[in-house]
Every structure is written in C-alpha cells, then in structure tokens.
Write a protein that holds these residues in place. Sequence first.
Motif, PDB file in Angstrom:
ATOM      1  N   HIS A 175     -10.106   7.899   2.692  1.00  0.00           N
ATOM      2  CA  HIS A 175      -9.902   7.981   1.179  1.00  0.00           C
ATOM      3  C   HIS A 175     -10.885   6.907   0.497  1.00  0.00           C
ATOM      4  O   HIS A 175     -10.735   6.196  -0.429  1.00  0.00           O
ATOM      5  CB  HIS A 175      -8.697   7.893   0.580  1.00  0.00           C
ATOM      6  CG  HIS A 175      -8.267   7.782  -0.690  1.00  0.00           C
ATOM      7  ND1 HIS A 175      -8.725   8.847  -1.520  1.00  0.00           N
ATOM      8  CD2 HIS A 175      -7.814   6.841  -1.584  1.00  0.00           C
ATOM      9  CE1 HIS A 175      -8.426   8.306  -2.726  1.00  0.00           C
ATOM     10  NE2 HIS A 175      -7.751   7.453  -2.698  1.00  0.00           N
ATOM     11  N   ARG A 198     -10.038   0.715   9.620  1.00  0.00           N
ATOM     12  CA  ARG A 198      -8.968   1.873   9.710  1.00  0.00           C
ATOM     13  C   ARG A 198      -9.052   2.769   8.745  1.00  0.00           C
ATOM     14  O   ARG A 198      -7.699   3.261   8.312  1.00  0.00           O
ATOM     15  CB  ARG A 198      -7.835   1.144  10.311  1.00  0.00           C
ATOM     16  CG  ARG A 198      -7.733   0.301  11.689  1.00  0.00           C
ATOM     17  CD  ARG A 198      -8.373   1.181  12.617  1.00  0.00           C
ATOM     18  NE  ARG A 198      -7.636   2.176  13.111  1.00  0.00           N
ATOM     19  CZ  ARG A 198      -6.400   2.298  14.037  1.00  0.00           C
ATOM     20  NH1 ARG A 198      -6.119   1.219  14.516  1.00  0.00           N
ATOM     21  NH2 ARG A 198      -5.916   3.125  14.336  1.00  0.00           N
ATOM     22  N   GLY A 202       0.954  -1.271   0.105  1.00  0.00           N
ATOM     23  CA  GLY A 202      -0.041   0.003   0.039  1.00  0.00           C
ATOM     24  C   GLY A 202       0.706   1.363  -0.140  1.00  0.00           C
ATOM     25  O   GLY A 202       1.814   1.385  -0.669  1.00  0.00           O
ATOM     26  N   PRO A 236     -14.294   5.153  -1.431  1.00  0.00           N
ATOM     27  CA  PRO A 236     -14.876   5.387  -2.475  1.00  0.00           C
ATOM     28  C   PRO A 236     -16.366   6.103  -2.140  1.00  0.00           C
ATOM     29  O   PRO A 236     -16.819   6.132  -1.206  1.00  0.00           O
ATOM     30  CB  PRO A 236     -15.205   4.220  -3.195  1.00  0.00           C
ATOM     31  CG  PRO A 236     -14.552   3.111  -2.535  1.00  0.00           C
ATOM     32  CD  PRO A 236     -14.010   3.636  -1.018  1.00  0.00           C
TER      33      PRO A 236
HETATM   34  C1  LIG Z   1       5.171   9.818   7.039  1.00  0.00           C
HETATM   35  C2  LIG Z   1       4.297   8.785   7.473  1.00  0.00           C
HETATM   36  C3  LIG Z   1       4.431   7.996   8.490  1.00  0.00           C
HETATM   37  C4  LIG Z   1       3.722   6.920   8.959  1.00  0.00           C
HETATM   38  N1  LIG Z   1       4.120   5.888   9.833  1.00  0.00           N
HETATM   39  C5  LIG Z   1       3.256   5.215  10.117  1.00  0.00           C
HETATM   40  C6  LIG Z   1       3.740   4.175  11.362  1.00  0.00           C
HETATM   41  O1  LIG Z   1       4.880   4.251  11.581  1.00  0.00           O
HETATM   42  N2  LIG Z   1       2.820   3.278  11.561  1.00  0.00           N
HETATM   43  C7  LIG Z   1       1.640   3.452  11.325  1.00  0.00           C
HETATM   44  O2  LIG Z   1       0.599   2.287  11.837  1.00  0.00           O
HETATM   45  N3  LIG Z   1       1.053   4.307  10.189  1.00  0.00           N
HETATM   46  C8  LIG Z   1       1.777   5.101   9.809  1.00  0.00           C
HETATM   47  N4  LIG Z   1       1.777   6.038   8.874  1.00  0.00           N
HETATM   48  C9  LIG Z   1       0.067   6.095   8.526  1.00  0.00           C
HETATM   49  C10 LIG Z   1       0.044   4.933   7.321  1.00  0.00           C
HETATM   50  O3  LIG Z   1      -0.036   5.465   6.070  1.00  0.00           O
HETATM   51  C11 LIG Z   1      -1.229   4.017   7.517  1.00  0.00           C
HETATM   52  O4  LIG Z   1      -0.968   3.440   8.799  1.00  0.00           O
HETATM   53  C12 LIG Z   1      -1.048   2.632   6.473  1.00  0.00           C
HETATM   54  O5  LIG Z   1      -0.724   3.174   5.335  1.00  0.00           O
HETATM   55  C13 LIG Z   1      -2.611   2.592   6.177  1.00  0.00           C
HETATM   56  O6  LIG Z   1      -2.662   1.394   5.925  1.00  0.00           O
HETATM   57  P1  LIG Z   1      -4.107   1.192   4.789  1.00  0.00           P
HETATM   58  O7  LIG Z   1      -4.043  -0.308   4.211  1.00  0.00           O
HETATM   59  O8  LIG Z   1      -4.999   1.768   5.539  1.00  0.00           O
HETATM   60  O9  LIG Z   1      -3.807   2.179   3.570  1.00  0.00           O
HETATM   61  P2  LIG Z   1      -2.707   1.976   2.361  1.00  0.00           P
HETATM   62  O10 LIG Z   1      -1.596   1.305   2.836  1.00  0.00           O
HETATM   63  O11 LIG Z   1      -2.604   3.449   1.899  1.00  0.00           O
HETATM   64  O12 LIG Z   1      -3.514   1.009   1.543  1.00  0.00           O
HETATM   65  C14 LIG Z   1      -4.629   1.426   0.682  1.00  0.00           C
HETATM   66  C15 LIG Z   1      -4.698   0.616  -0.518  1.00  0.00           C
HETATM   67  O13 LIG Z   1      -6.027   0.968  -1.260  1.00  0.00           O
HETATM   68  C16 LIG Z   1      -5.853   1.130  -2.507  1.00  0.00           C
HETATM   69  N5  LIG Z   1      -6.789   1.792  -2.961  1.00  0.00           N
HETATM   70  C17 LIG Z   1      -7.167   3.224  -2.459  1.00  0.00           C
HETATM   71  N6  LIG Z   1      -8.482   3.468  -3.203  1.00  0.00           N
HETATM   72  C18 LIG Z   1      -8.794   2.345  -3.787  1.00  0.00           C
HETATM   73  C19 LIG Z   1      -9.797   2.319  -4.943  1.00  0.00           C
HETATM   74  N7  LIG Z   1     -10.765   3.264  -5.007  1.00  0.00           N
HETATM   75  N8  LIG Z   1      -9.906   0.979  -5.431  1.00  0.00           N
HETATM   76  C20 LIG Z   1      -9.120   0.154  -5.227  1.00  0.00           C
HETATM   77  N9  LIG Z   1      -7.855   0.407  -4.442  1.00  0.00           N
HETATM   78  C21 LIG Z   1      -7.774   1.504  -3.776  1.00  0.00           C
HETATM   79  C22 LIG Z   1      -4.248   1.821  -2.626  1.00  0.00           C
HETATM   80  O14 LIG Z   1      -3.680   1.816  -3.901  1.00  0.00           O
HETATM   81  C23 LIG Z   1      -3.587   1.310  -1.548  1.00  0.00           C
HETATM   82  O15 LIG Z   1      -2.698   0.207  -1.831  1.00  0.00           O
HETATM   83  C24 LIG Z   1       2.367   6.789   8.421  1.00  0.00           C
HETATM   84  C25 LIG Z   1       2.037   7.841   7.580  1.00  0.00           C
HETATM   85  C26 LIG Z   1       2.854   8.620   6.922  1.00  0.00           C
HETATM   86  C27 LIG Z   1       2.484   9.731   5.892  1.00  0.00           C
END
Ligand SMILES: Cc1cc2nc3c(=O)[nH]c(=O)nc-3n(C[C@H](O)[C@H](O)[C@H](O)COP(=O)(O)OP(=O)(O)OC[C@H]3O[C@@H](n4cnc5c(N)ncnc54)[C@H](O)[C@@H]3O)c2cc1C
Length: 440
Positions: free
Chosen positions: A331, A373, A42, A333
């Motif tokens: 983010h 989340r 991601g 849909p």
């Molecule tokens: C600088 C920085 C440091 C961070 N450090 C930490 C940390 O140390 N620990 C922590 O827990 N969190 C941290 N975070 C937060 C981190 O970004 C999130 O915890 C993590 O990425 C969330 O995982 P997720 O699966 O929710 O989102 P993501 O990893 O962003 O995955 C979402 C996925 O959904 C896909 N997607 C989105 N929209 C659509 C759609 N409409 N259709 C199909 N696919 C879609 C995307 O391509 C992506 O692959 C940090 C963030 C930043 C900016």
Amino acid sequence: MMEPDLVLVGGGFRAATFLASAPELLAHRVAVFERGTVFGPGGFADYAITSTSIGSRFLKELSATGPFAALRDDPLVARVAGAESPVPMAHLATALGRVGTAVAAALGPGRLALGTEVAALDVVEEGSAVLVRLADGRTVRSRNAVIATGRTERPHAELAPWRAKVRRSAQIISRSGRDALRRELAALGRPGGDGGRIVVAGASHSAMSVLRVLLELFDEIRTTDPGFRPPAVDVLQRSAARLVHPGLAEARRDYVEGRERAADPATDVCPETGIVFRDSGLRHESRDLYCALWDGRIPGARLVRTGRLAEAADLLDDAALVVQALGYHGHAPDVLIDGRPARPSGSPERFAHTDDGTALIAGRPVPALSVLRVEPTPYALRDHAVYGSGLYGRLAGRLLARLEADAGPLAAAVPPAVAASPPPSPPSSPSPSLPQEIAV
Ligand SMILES: Cc1cc2nc3c(=O)[nH]c(=O)nc-3n(C[C@H](O)[C@H](O)[C@H](O)COP(=O)(O)OP(=O)(O)OC[C@H]3O[C@@H](n4cnc5c(N)ncnc54)[C@H](O)[C@@H]3O)c2cc1C
C-alpha cells in the motif's frame, strides 16, 4: 526543524520496530509521518483477534541498548516479547504503542508527525534526495525515505458482480466495527426469518479469523436474544489448504487426504527450520478451526470447494453478506522520479526491492528510497525462514553508511525544510518554494 536526513513513511509495526532495532540511526535527523493518531500499533490496533505468530517474534529485533534498554522491563512489552504462543492483538498493539512512545522520545521533539498522510514520494536531484509530498499540499525534502505503509485488501475482480454486499476481511475482524457488525448480524437472524447466508471467500488465516469473529458474535447475540437464528456460513476454498507441521515426518504422519495439500519436500519445507508450510500454512487457532470446519464440526458452517469464485455464483447471489478474505497488497504511496509518475500506488506489481531494502523502480535501484516489508512475502519464498531475516540489519547498515557519508556536505548547506507545493498528483512541474517551518 532542519531538513530530515531520513523520513519513515508510515508509523506502524514495521517503522517502530525497525527504528527500535537501530538506535545508531537516531543520531541523525529522523522523522516519521503517520496518517493515524498513534505511532507503533499500525494495523494491529484494530484487529480483534489473536496473532498468527508467537508473541516473541514481533519484538525479536528490539535493541537492548541506548534509549530502548528499559523497554524489555516494561511489563506490557514483556508479556508479548516473552510469549512463546500467539498473543491477543490488543496486547500486541499495547506493546507496540510503548515501543512507539520510546522511539518518539528518542527521535527528539517535533520529529513525529501524526495525522499526516504522505501522498507521493518524488525522487529528485539525480536520485540523491526525496521530496515527501504530503496530502495537505506541503512538501518535505529528505535525503532518504523508507516506505513502511503496510498492506491493504484491494477489491477482488472476481467479486465485482457482488460488490454492493462485499466487505473486506479487515472490516469483519475490526475492533471498532464490532458493535455495528453485531447489530447487522442480529438483524439478519431476526426471529421468524431464515437467518440468511454469509459467504466467506477464501480459506486462509484471514478467512479463519473472520469465521471465528462471526461465531463469537453469533454466541454474543444468542445470550441477549434467544430467538436469534444465526446465518449459515459458506467458506469458499479455491485451493487445498496448507497446514503447518513441525517437520516432514509429522506432515506425512498426520496427512488427511482431501483436507489438505500433501507437502512437497522440494518446495514446502523450510531449509533452515525443517518446518512444513512455515508461513503459508494454517497454524494455532486457525488450523484447529479449519480442521473442525472440514470435519463438519461447526454447526451452520461448511467448506465449499470451488475453482473460480464465479462457479459459486448461486451462493454469492443468495448471500446477504460476502466477506473477501483473498489476500493483501502493498500500500505504498505514488512514486515519482523528477516529477514524473514512476510507480502508482495501485500498481498491480509487487513493490520490488533488493536484499537491503533498496527500492527497485522499473528494475533499477533507487538508493534514496527504501521499502520495509510493504508487500506480503513473495510466493516462492514464503515458507523459508531466510526471507526477511536480516533485512532490518542490512537496511539499517546501508542507511547509516549513507547518512554518515552525507553528514559533512549536508550540514554545510541545508535547504529550506518545507515548501508549500501543489497537490501531489500529477506533479508535472517543479514546486514553487515557499519556505515554511513544519514540526516533523
Ligand atoms: C488477520 C491478520 C493476522 C495477522 N497476523 C500476523 C501475525 O501474526 N504476524 C505477522 O507478522 N503479521 C500478521 N499479519 C500481517 C500484519 O498486518 C502485518 O505484518 C503488519 O501489520 C505489518 O506492519 P506494517 O508496519 O508493515 O503495517 P501497518 O502495521 O499496517 O502500519 C502501516 C502504517 O502506515 C500508515 N500509513 C499507511 N499509508 C500511509 C501514508 N500514505 N502516509 C502516512 N502513513 C501511512 C498506517 O496508518 C499504519 O499505521 C496479520 C494480518 C492479518 C490481516
């Protein structure tokens, strides 16, 4: 394939670790739709920084049973799962890629749809099914959908007058954008020029990550171009910093007036761990960098206190580049109910859900739709370990109960898996059903 029982929308960190925490769900027909090219890393795939959290926290939910038993022996997973300190995001992304591969294998053939963007989710049939509307116009029907699409930075209203030169913090810490940024910074600091100015709006973890990347790039440019004059960096801070402390005693002992906010025992101490500013505070590298910045120990960079950003208009006018590091929004849909818009993707409201991840739309639970989340931790709970802990288990338990309850009737009457449909927004009328197989 037959209609899925459960669709995961988004295939990043949350989707991969959730499915790897609940192998029993994989006895059902589970599909994952990911708009990118890989399942697992991601957003972490493109962060050229170190994590905030310690490595082991990211993989603490992994099941040690069934198809995931072997993952813990994978050295690329183990170096993150066993880390009691922050890890390079590149290591985390690699480990999550391995988790994604293991989950994809367990899902079975054709159940992972990469390069597939979900445009909208339409809850239909009195809330008992979800039409997953893809950006390419196809529709997939499922009994359940879990939104795991992560977060993004929306353009901040206060920076609108400077929009043309504003970048999001994610663009600055981006691995893929690093070379282009290096060239841009090198041009700003060309010999003979004054180096120009950069403003970083915000002073939290994202802002410190941006500052770290800028300083690294300045050093890299200097090695090849000794005449380089780095731009001055102003970090705009709107409210006093929070710093993580292991406990209240340490917070009081190490408190420095002006540098940070004093901890309030009633609101800022985690009731489970005693940690002060457990989630909202700066820690590890970001904490050290902030303290050095506040102390004036970083040549060419300074902390500028401001109320509203507009109060720093002179600095913003003067800057060649403005970096927005002012937080993230969910983010998801667009969500529709029976074809009618119910929650737009860009909603200013946080996407609400119950303790077991059931989506709340206009305050009402929609059991076919779950939220994993997607939003940052609510402000009032962000320093409490209790928030989010147990969500994976509660969500998996609820989904499993629904899938098991559905198993009989569903097996008897499986409707067409996919129907071509008109573009998702605004879908005001029911879609024509043109059955057509899709590998998901
Ligand atoms: C600088 C920085 C440091 C961070 N450090 C930490 C940390 O140390 N620990 C922590 O827990 N969190 C941290 N975070 C937060 C981190 O970004 C999130 O915890 C993590 O990425 C969330 O995982 P997720 O699966 O929710 O989102 P993501 O990893 O962003 O995955 C979402 C996925 O959904 C896909 N997607 C989105 N929209 C659509 C759609 N409409 N259709 C199909 N696919 C879609 C995307 O391509 C992506 O692959 C940090 C963030 C930043 C900016």
